[in-house]
Structure formats: structure tokens, C-alpha cells
Design a protein around this motif. Structure first.
Motif, PDB file in Angstrom:
ATOM      1  N   THR A   1      39.348  19.762  53.569  1.00  0.00           N
ATOM      2  CA  THR A   1      39.434  19.123  52.265  1.00  0.00           C
ATOM      3  C   THR A   1      38.114  19.285  51.512  1.00  0.00           C
ATOM      4  O   THR A   1      37.029  19.086  52.080  1.00  0.00           O
ATOM      5  N   ASP A   2      38.212  19.669  50.254  1.00  0.00           N
ATOM      6  CA  ASP A   2      37.076  19.870  49.347  1.00  0.00           C
ATOM      7  C   ASP A   2      36.288  21.150  49.619  1.00  0.00           C
ATOM      8  O   ASP A   2      35.296  21.410  48.921  1.00  0.00           O
ATOM      9  N   GLN A   3      36.698  21.959  50.574  1.00  0.00           N
ATOM     10  CA  GLN A   3      36.097  23.281  50.748  1.00  0.00           C
ATOM     11  C   GLN A   3      36.884  24.302  49.938  1.00  0.00           C
ATOM     12  O   GLN A   3      38.042  24.080  49.578  1.00  0.00           O
ATOM     13  N   HIS A   4      36.252  25.442  49.651  1.00  0.00           N
ATOM     14  CA  HIS A   4      36.974  26.492  48.932  1.00  0.00           C
ATOM     15  C   HIS A   4      36.411  27.860  49.290  1.00  0.00           C
ATOM     16  O   HIS A   4      35.278  27.980  49.776  1.00  0.00           O
ATOM     17  N   HIS A   5      37.221  28.873  49.062  1.00  0.00           N
ATOM     18  CA  HIS A   5      36.780  30.262  49.096  1.00  0.00           C
ATOM     19  C   HIS A   5      36.814  30.786  47.656  1.00  0.00           C
ATOM     20  O   HIS A   5      37.770  30.506  46.917  1.00  0.00           O
ATOM     21  N   ARG A   6      35.790  31.548  47.290  1.00  0.00           N
ATOM     22  CA  ARG A   6      35.766  32.156  45.963  1.00  0.00           C
ATOM     23  C   ARG A   6      35.785  33.668  46.108  1.00  0.00           C
ATOM     24  O   ARG A   6      34.967  34.250  46.844  1.00  0.00           O
ATOM     25  N   LEU A   7      36.729  34.309  45.444  1.00  0.00           N
ATOM     26  CA  LEU A   7      36.869  35.764  45.468  1.00  0.00           C
ATOM     27  C   LEU A   7      36.760  36.279  44.040  1.00  0.00           C
ATOM     28  O   LEU A   7      37.270  35.651  43.106  1.00  0.00           O
ATOM     29  N   ARG A   8      36.125  37.430  43.867  1.00  0.00           N
ATOM     30  CA  ARG A   8      35.931  37.991  42.532  1.00  0.00           C
ATOM     31  C   ARG A   8      36.644  39.339  42.443  1.00  0.00           C
ATOM     32  O   ARG A   8      36.529  40.187  43.337  1.00  0.00           O
ATOM     33  N   TYR A   9      37.379  39.515  41.349  1.00  0.00           N
ATOM     34  CA  TYR A   9      38.235  40.693  41.171  1.00  0.00           C
ATOM     35  C   TYR A   9      38.011  41.238  39.759  1.00  0.00           C
ATOM     36  O   TYR A   9      38.063  40.479  38.777  1.00  0.00           O
ATOM     37  N   ARG A  10      37.792  42.535  39.654  1.00  0.00           N
ATOM     38  CA  ARG A  10      37.536  43.149  38.358  1.00  0.00           C
ATOM     39  C   ARG A  10      38.762  43.938  37.889  1.00  0.00           C
ATOM     40  O   ARG A  10      39.202  44.881  38.561  1.00  0.00           O
ATOM     41  N   VAL A  11      39.314  43.539  36.743  1.00  0.00           N
ATOM     42  CA  VAL A  11      40.415  44.271  36.124  1.00  0.00           C
ATOM     43  C   VAL A  11      39.823  45.395  35.266  1.00  0.00           C
ATOM     44  O   VAL A  11      38.976  45.145  34.403  1.00  0.00           O
ATOM     45  N   THR A  12      40.272  46.607  35.512  1.00  0.00           N
ATOM     46  CA  THR A  12      39.816  47.757  34.721  1.00  0.00           C
ATOM     47  C   THR A  12      40.930  48.365  33.886  1.00  0.00           C
ATOM     48  O   THR A  12      40.668  49.197  33.017  1.00  0.00           O
ATOM     49  N   ASP A  13      42.176  47.989  34.153  1.00  0.00           N
ATOM     50  CA  ASP A  13      43.329  48.524  33.421  1.00  0.00           C
ATOM     51  C   ASP A  13      44.223  47.352  33.036  1.00  0.00           C
ATOM     52  O   ASP A  13      44.916  46.781  33.884  1.00  0.00           O
ATOM     53  N   SER A  14      44.222  47.001  31.767  1.00  0.00           N
ATOM     54  CA  SER A  14      44.978  45.825  31.309  1.00  0.00           C
ATOM     55  C   SER A  14      46.466  46.101  31.134  1.00  0.00           C
ATOM     56  O   SER A  14      47.224  45.188  30.812  1.00  0.00           O
TER      57      SER A  14
ATOM     58  N   LYS B   1      50.064  54.033  41.074  1.00  0.00           N
ATOM     59  CA  LYS B   1      48.762  53.982  40.414  1.00  0.00           C
ATOM     60  C   LYS B   1      48.952  53.825  38.910  1.00  0.00           C
ATOM     61  O   LYS B   1      49.915  54.348  38.358  1.00  0.00           O
ATOM     62  N   PRO B   2      48.077  53.083  38.266  1.00  0.00           N
ATOM     63  CA  PRO B   2      46.789  52.564  38.747  1.00  0.00           C
ATOM     64  C   PRO B   2      46.874  51.237  39.484  1.00  0.00           C
ATOM     65  O   PRO B   2      45.846  50.630  39.776  1.00  0.00           O
ATOM     66  N   ARG B   3      48.078  50.797  39.829  1.00  0.00           N
ATOM     67  CA  ARG B   3      48.229  49.519  40.509  1.00  0.00           C
ATOM     68  C   ARG B   3      47.818  49.658  41.978  1.00  0.00           C
ATOM     69  O   ARG B   3      48.150  50.642  42.632  1.00  0.00           O
ATOM     70  N   THR B   4      47.110  48.673  42.509  1.00  0.00           N
ATOM     71  CA  THR B   4      46.689  48.685  43.915  1.00  0.00           C
ATOM     72  C   THR B   4      46.918  47.315  44.530  1.00  0.00           C
ATOM     73  O   THR B   4      46.978  46.294  43.835  1.00  0.00           O
ATOM     74  N   LEU B   5      47.043  47.295  45.860  1.00  0.00           N
ATOM     75  CA  LEU B   5      47.254  46.060  46.617  1.00  0.00           C
ATOM     76  C   LEU B   5      46.026  45.771  47.469  1.00  0.00           C
ATOM     77  O   LEU B   5      45.506  46.660  48.144  1.00  0.00           O
ATOM     78  N   PHE B   6      45.569  44.520  47.440  1.00  0.00           N
ATOM     79  CA  PHE B   6      44.521  44.037  48.340  1.00  0.00           C
ATOM     80  C   PHE B   6      45.013  42.740  48.977  1.00  0.00           C
ATOM     81  O   PHE B   6      45.847  42.030  48.399  1.00  0.00           O
TER      82      PHE B   6
ATOM     83  N   VAL C   1      46.940  40.328  46.319  1.00  0.00           N
ATOM     84  CA  VAL C   1      46.644  40.511  44.903  1.00  0.00           C
ATOM     85  C   VAL C   1      46.912  41.964  44.544  1.00  0.00           C
ATOM     86  O   VAL C   1      46.562  42.877  45.283  1.00  0.00           O
ATOM     87  N   SER C   2      47.584  42.162  43.432  1.00  0.00           N
ATOM     88  CA  SER C   2      47.854  43.513  42.947  1.00  0.00           C
ATOM     89  C   SER C   2      47.620  43.561  41.450  1.00  0.00           C
ATOM     90  O   SER C   2      47.819  42.573  40.739  1.00  0.00           O
ATOM     91  N   GLY C   3      47.178  44.709  40.992  1.00  0.00           N
ATOM     92  CA  GLY C   3      46.923  44.888  39.579  1.00  0.00           C
ATOM     93  C   GLY C   3      46.147  46.160  39.332  1.00  0.00           C
ATOM     94  O   GLY C   3      45.954  46.984  40.243  1.00  0.00           O
ATOM     95  N   GLY C   4      45.683  46.327  38.130  1.00  0.00           N
ATOM     96  CA  GLY C   4      44.902  47.500  37.759  1.00  0.00           C
ATOM     97  C   GLY C   4      43.426  47.227  37.923  1.00  0.00           C
ATOM     98  O   GLY C   4      42.673  47.161  36.944  1.00  0.00           O
ATOM     99  N   GLY C   5      42.999  47.074  39.154  1.00  0.00           N
ATOM    100  CA  GLY C   5      41.600  46.771  39.417  1.00  0.00           C
ATOM    101  C   GLY C   5      41.325  46.709  40.896  1.00  0.00           C
ATOM    102  O   GLY C   5      42.097  47.217  41.715  1.00  0.00           O
ATOM    103  N   ALA C   6      40.216  46.052  41.263  1.00  0.00           N
ATOM    104  CA  ALA C   6      39.802  45.971  42.660  1.00  0.00           C
ATOM    105  C   ALA C   6      38.814  44.824  42.804  1.00  0.00           C
ATOM    106  O   ALA C   6      38.225  44.358  41.810  1.00  0.00           O
TER     107      ALA C   6
END
Length: 465
Positions: free
Chosen positions: A255-268, A240-245, A361-366
Motif C-alpha cells: 500500500t502506497d508504493q508505486h512503480h513508475r515507467l516512462r514511455y516515449r511516443v514517436t508516432d501519433s 509496424k510502427p506498432r510495437t509490444l512491450f 503496452v503497445s503503440g508507436g513508441g518504446a
């Protein structure tokens, strides 16, 4: 990319749960004596060049001569390369260094290989009796307490990418167990196992010889370490504060399709690392480019900067070669990041071209809202009866269902018409009174639905004699 690569890629494509690993080879050489192991020409073995396998190189183990280990711990690389910096470098004294013999990539079409590295010098392993009888003790007998009836040690020292690869295979097994025993339980694809290990890998750059003329490793990814040295704890249980998703096997992209995911960093203070891996269809042997279905990873930062997988910020052309893509931001600004997984050129299967993938994805957020959108269908299979079974009387039908988030219900039908009911929690057990049914073959279909309204079906054929 030869016939061996195509066969391996086909096997994993047709068996997407199966993780295959190959040693990168022990052909590392410094032909021009400049103090750097050559990457031109590449020395990676043919099988280790396949797209869908894990290609494993060797880093140094840590058995320094000061600790009085046996084997080759008191030897230097000078026995193979009698010039600087190898001549004074002990074979197993720096876990952040590479084994000089480890074959270097890239693959012939420029793909990053090896994928990962693991310790491969002075590894203590079992010593077979036939080898001992032939006088073969590997790199030397291990003088530990484990001895057979003749007082001979049961273990010896050994080295090579063929010692690094079993360590990596053990790590893969533990990743698989992590997901199968998780809450919720999930049967991970080979792509997810690979993605998680790559996400948590330790970047060896610059290696053990500094940043000068004999620099050993440049920033990842590269043809020396791939995406880095396996770090199982960092992959599965980051501090912590690192987490895995993660996401595994979402609805395939066209082709030409995409998925969009949004991730909020709270600890830089924590690097943001996001990567995708997909199991690509096999290419034609000797193809100029082995990649068949091309996906892109595109990250948009809070200030609008666009970063493509395996590319530096500001690059405008995405990776069109690898089926592993990563974006790493060492000091991410606090805020919301958008991850786009895009179908750049999806051509296979011909009748319905789609490509699924795994993301870590891993980092200081979710993820924004605490979790990613539910874009992953559930997994469903029959526990009993087996396909082709003969049934009599009141038959018991048991179904296994799992989801990356949560199962809503499981429904079972016979011949697509008669509904045996729905179950809204495990165990998913149904009963079918076969007495009034015609003799012969019948089809039983189970449909699992999750709370994102994604569905998956599985069918078996049974016989009423």
C-alpha cells in the motif's frame, strides 16, 4: 461472487502460471423486445464471474449465406427474437457483431465480464461417433472432404460460448508458446497471458446495428464484449510502427508504493494502449466487493493530463472494482508518457501484504532508453536432481534460470554454507562431491541474479544414504 468464484480465484492465486477459461453462457435475452440484448439483470454464468479466470463471450463467426455454408448460416436471429433488428440479421454474417445468445455482464459487483469474446456461431468442430449415433449433428453436418469409413463426415457445425472458449484457449496456448520460445525465454504468468490478449483485442463498438436505438456495443470496456474480440496477430505481432512491450511479475507492491515507467511516443498515428492485470487473492463468498488487493493504473500525458485505468480523462476517482485496468489514447501526442502502477490498498497476504502484476503496452513508441527498468526478478528452478532424491558420489546439479531481460549469474550452495560456485551463462551445471559429507538430509539452494540485481532462490532437499 459465490463459492465457485472463490475456489477458482484461489486456484489461480496458488498456481499463478495456470490460465483458466470459462464460457460466459448462452443466456442472452431481449425480454422487453426493444432490439437490444439485456444487461439488466446480467446473464453471465457464476463461474465466468471469477476475477482471475478468462471469461469468454461469443461474437459472430463469418460464414455468410452468400458463400453457401451449411449449418445455420442461412438462418437469422429471428428464430429466437422475431423482431427488429434480429429478424433480418443472419447468425454468421458479421464478425464485428455479437452472438445474440452470448450472456452479458457485468458481474454482480460491477466488474467487467466477460473479459473477451471469440467467434461462436457456425464453428466447424469434430463430430463424435456417439453423438452421430444418437442423431445429434449439432447445427448440421459439415459437408467437407473429411469422412470416416462409413462416408459420414467427421465434422459438424456448432455454436455457443462453449465453442468460442476453446478458440480462446488455443490463443492462450499460443501466447504461452510465444513467451517460452522467445528471446529471452520467459514462463508467463496467467496475468501476462490475459494482459497481452486484452491489449491486442479488437473493439467491436458499435457492433452490427449502428449507433442508434439498437446499438449493440458501446466503447470498451463493457459487459457485452468485455475488452473486445481476440486478435492474436495484433496481440503478439502488431504491424509496424506498432510495437509490444511487457512486464511480468515485478517485485510486489505494498500500500502506497508505486512503480513508475516512462514511455516515449514517436508516432501519433498509432493508439497508445497500456493495461495491467493482477491475480487477486480470493474474496469471501457473497462478499459485496470481490476485489481484495487494489492496484491503480495512472497515466500522465506529456501535457500533464492524468488518466486512470478504465476511466475517462478528467476522472478523479480510480477504478476500485476490477483487477484489469486499461488506458487507451487513440491519438496520443508525441512525447514522454509516465505510467504509474500504484498500490492503493494491498492487504493480503496478511503477514506480508504485496501484490505483483503484469503489464502490456503497445503503440508507436518504446520505453525511454529502449527498455523498462529491470524491476522483475528472474525465474529459477532445479532441472535435476528432484526434490527428495538420494545422491551418491559426485552428484550433477542442473539449474534452469530465465529473466525478462538478462541473467547475470546463478550460484548454488549446500546447507547455506558451502558454495559450489557461480555460472555466468547456460547451461547452469554444478558438481558436488558428496563423499566427505554426513549422511542424511541436506538442502541445496540455487540463487539467480539478473543485471538489475534482482534475485530469486529455489531450494530442494536431497538425501545422502
Amino acid at each position: 461472487y459465490g463459492r465457485e468464484c472463490a475456489e477458482l480465484d484461489r486456484f489461480v492465486y496458488e498456481n499463478p502460471d495456470m490460465v483458466l477459461l470459462f464460457a460466459a453462457g448462452n443466456e442472452g435475452d431481449d425480454a422487453n423486445s426493444d432490439g437490444v440484448i439485456d444487461q439488466v439483470p446480467p446473464s453471465i454464468t457464476p463461474e465466468a464471474s471469477a476475477k482471475n479466470i478468462l471469461s469468454i463471450g461469443a461474437s459472430e463467426g463469418y460464414r455468410p449465406p452468400s458463400e453457401n455454408w451449411g449449418g445455420a448460416s442461412k438462418s437469422t436471429w429471428g428464430a429466437f427474437f422475431p423482431w427488429a433488428p434480429f429478424d433480418t440479421d443472419y447468425i454468421s454474417d458479421n464478425p464485428n457483431g455479437m452472438a445474440a445468445f452470448s450472456s452479458r455482464g457485468p458481474a454482480a459487483d460491477g466488474r467487467i465480464k466477460p473479459d473477451l469474446v471469440a467467434p461462436g456461431t457456425n464453428i466447424i468442430s469434430v463430430w463424435s461417433r456417439p453423438a452421430a449415433q444418437l442423431g445429434n449433428s449439432g447445427w448440421g453436418e459439415f459437408a467437407g472432404p473429411y469422412r470416416d469409413g462409413s462416408s459420414r463426415s467427421k465434422y459438424c457445425y456448432m455454436g455457443g460460448t462453449s465453442m468460442a472458449t476453446p478458440l480462446a484457449a488455443g490463443a492462450c496456448a499460443l501466447v504461452r508458446e510465444y513467451f517460452l520460445k522467445g528471446r529471452p525465454s520467459w514462463n508467463p504468468s496467467a496475468a501476462l497471458v490475459k494482459a497481452v490478449l486484452i491489449n491486442g483485442a479488437y473493439d467491436l463498438s458499435p457492433g452490427q446495428y449502428g449507433t442508434g436505438a439498437t446499438r449493440e456495443v458501446f466503447n470498451r470496456p463493457n459487459g457485452v464484449e468485455g475488452w473486445g474480440r481476440i486478435d492474436l496477430a495484433r496481440s503478439l505481432y502488431p504491424e509496424k510502427p506498432r510495437t509490444l512491450f511487457w512486464i511480468d511479475r515485478p517485485q510486489g507492491l505494498m500500500t502506497d508504493q508505486h512503480h513508475r515507467l516512462r514511455y516515449r511516443v514517436t508516432d501519433s498515428s498509432e493508439p497508445l494502449i497500456v493495461n495491467i492485470v493482477w491475480t487477486d487473492p480470493p474474496a469471501t463468498p457473497v462478499a459485496y466487493r470481490a476485489l481484495v488487493n487494489d492496484l491503480n493504473l495512472r497515466v500522465v500525458t506529456p501535457d500533464g493530463t492524468v488518466i486512470y485505468g478504465n476511466r475517462s480523462p478528467g476522472a478523479t476517482v480510480p477504478d476500485q472494482v476490477n483487477n484489469v485496468e486499461m488506458v487507451q489514447i487513440d491519438q496520443p501526442a508525441v512525447g514522454v508518457y509516465e505510467f504509474y502502477i500504484e498500490g492503493a490498498n494491498v492487504v493480503f497476504p496478511v503477514e506480508n501484504p504485496r501484490q505483483t502484476y503484469a503489464l502490456a503496452v503497445s503503440g508507436g513508441g518504446a520505453p525511454v532508453g529502449g527498455r523498462f527498468p529491470d524491476i522483475v526478478p528472474p525465474q529459477v528452478s532445479f532441472v535435476s536432481p528432484g526434490d527428495g532424491a538420494a545422491l551418491r558420489g559426485t552428484a550433477r546439479i542442473e539449474v534452469s534460470a530465465m529473466d525478462d531481460q538478462m541473467i547475470d549469474r546463478v550460484t548454488v550452495k549446500v546447507d547455506g554454507k558451502i558454495n559450489l560456485g557461480s555460472r555466468f551463462g547456460a547451461p547452469y551445471v554444478f558438481y558436488w562431491n558428496t563423499a566427505m559429507w554426513s549422511r542424511g538430509a541436506h538442502t541445496i539452494t540455487a540463487e539467480a541474479t539478473d543485471f538489475g540485481n534482482n534475485t530469486t532462490t529455489a531450494s530442494i532437499t536431497v538425501v545422502l544414504p
